[in-house]
Structure formats: structure tokens, C-alpha cells
Design a protein around this motif. Sequence first.
Motif: not given
Length: 340
Positions: A190-205, A219-224, A256-262
Amino acid sequence: MKEFIGATLLSLVLAFSVTAVIGRKVIDYLHKLKYGQEIREEGPSWHQTKSGTPTMGGIMFIIGIGISILINLVIIQLMHNMRYEMLKVAMLFAVSLGFGAIGYIDDYIKVVKKRNLGLTPIQKFLLQLAFALLYVIMLMFMGMLKTDIIVPFFKRAVTVPILLYIPFVMFVVVGTVNAVNLTDGLDGLASSVTAVVALFFAVYAFFMWGDVPQTGVSIFATAVTGGLLGFLIYNKYPARVFMGDTGSLFLGGAVALMAVDLNMYLYLIIVGFIYFAETLSVILQVTYFKYTRKKYGEGKRLFRMTPLHHHFEMKGWSEVRIVTTFTVVTICLCVLGMLL
């Protein structure tokens, strides 16, 4: 622009550093409290060797993410006075923390009170639903709610009536939270997969959202991402600590909340494919088993064991191979998401 890139990189470095530094102390403290994980008998038999490994370790990356965000908020306020972005980051972390609190209560009941099932499914569902609704209300109150949904392959977003949009958002948030929770079944998965997903949202945002970057989300996504990379030092195979529901529900809420914001709900199916493949495998297994038992008098299975990662384990794949494969698949799908 350069200052904001610096802020997002600082967010990642701080979260990683804090999590990595406090990790050993947190593990020692969990050992001292005897917060060991009880391994369920219905899982693979060889997982019983992991019994007693400290759980609730998600606390360490939650602390790392929180400190990183706090420092960034101070810097942003002093340098740029960006109250909107500050508020966005604070809201994302606070509500994600609410989901993490649900997981903490569940872990506490299971580990400390020795009640194997923790919170009942209906209790968890109602609490998750409440936090999902809370976030929607907060966005509405702050004038940040946009009822648009970005659709892959289409240049324009689809606007949804508010009466349909609110229950849709709640469904996506609760579904994602539980999908991430199901994915947390192997060391580092879960930590490996979510690190990649969070980085995706960071770059996209930051780079692809539009003329004005969504710096707060980035900022939130890169912190995650940073917090999870720091956590992987201790959570990779063989894991010295598990994140527990404390960590997995926090991460599910964050994604989920990052997806909502974007407004990227449908992209969750692509970049978070592993989450939903894990969930779908459980649904299909249970449905097919009940159907065949009713029709033939004996239940049959589509998979050797669910969630999906256990199916591959039963086929002889090592944990490292499964985690690596699932992470690479997520990376490829995140690249596809960027291209779309």
C-alpha cells in the motif's frame, strides 16, 4: 513559479526526513506498548510468522506529513500570504486525519482491547460517510466546490447537478478509502503504490491543472509521497512495522480527497487501478462463491485467495515480486493518466 516548486520539493524532503528519523523511536514505543499485529487465520499460513510485528505504524508518516505541512504553511504565509492555498492544505490534512482517526480507533480496539474485529462494518461505514460529507460541506462553505468531473479522452469536463454530485463524491471517497485499506496486505504494498499515486497528483496539480497551479494540493501530495518513502525504510519486506488501519485509512482519505479537489474521480480508476483490482477481486470472489453454492450446493472460487495479492502469493509469487509488479503497473498507469 520557482518558489512554489521549491515549496513542493521541501514538502517531500521534510516529510521523508521526519518520518525516517522518528521511525525507529515509534517502532520501539509500539514494541513497548505491545501493539503487535494479530495475523488472521484465513490468510496465507506463512503470514503467521509476522504475528507480533508492531502495527499502527502509520502514525509515523502521519506525523512526518503533518510537520512538513506545518512548516510549509508558515513559509507560504511569510513569503506569499497565500491564504487560499494554506486553507486547502490544512483542510486536506485535517479530514485525512479524521479517516486516520477511524483507523486508529479500529486498531486500538483490535490490538489493545483484544477484540479481533475492531469497529463493526456499519460503524466504520457511517464514520467514513460522515467525514466524506464533512469535506464536501467544507468545500461548499469556503466556495471551493466545483461540480465538474474531468473525463479521460475528453477535452471538456462534465458538470453534474449538485444533488447528484454530493452523493457521488461521498461514494467515491468511501469506496477509495476501503479500497486502499484492502490493498494493505503485504509488506510495502500500500505504501509503494500510494507513493506513486500521490506523486501523480502532485505533478498534475502543479504542472497540468491550468494557468494557476493547485499549489496546495501539490504540497500535500508531495508530503504524502515523502512520508511514505520514509515509512518504506521500515515497512519494506521484511517489514519491521505495519501501518495498520491508522495508516491505510489516512492514505485512502488523502488519495480520495486529492481526486475530489482536482475533479479527477474517473482518473482514480486508472492511476489507482491496483486499489480497485484488489476490491473487485473480493467482490467477484464472494459473489461467485455464493452463486455456485446456491446453484450447485458447493461454493466455487474464481481466485485462489482474495484480495488479489494473496492470489498471486498462492501461485508462488514472492511478496517482493508482487509489490514490485503492482508498483510498476501503477507507474505505467500514472504515465498513461498524464498522457490522457
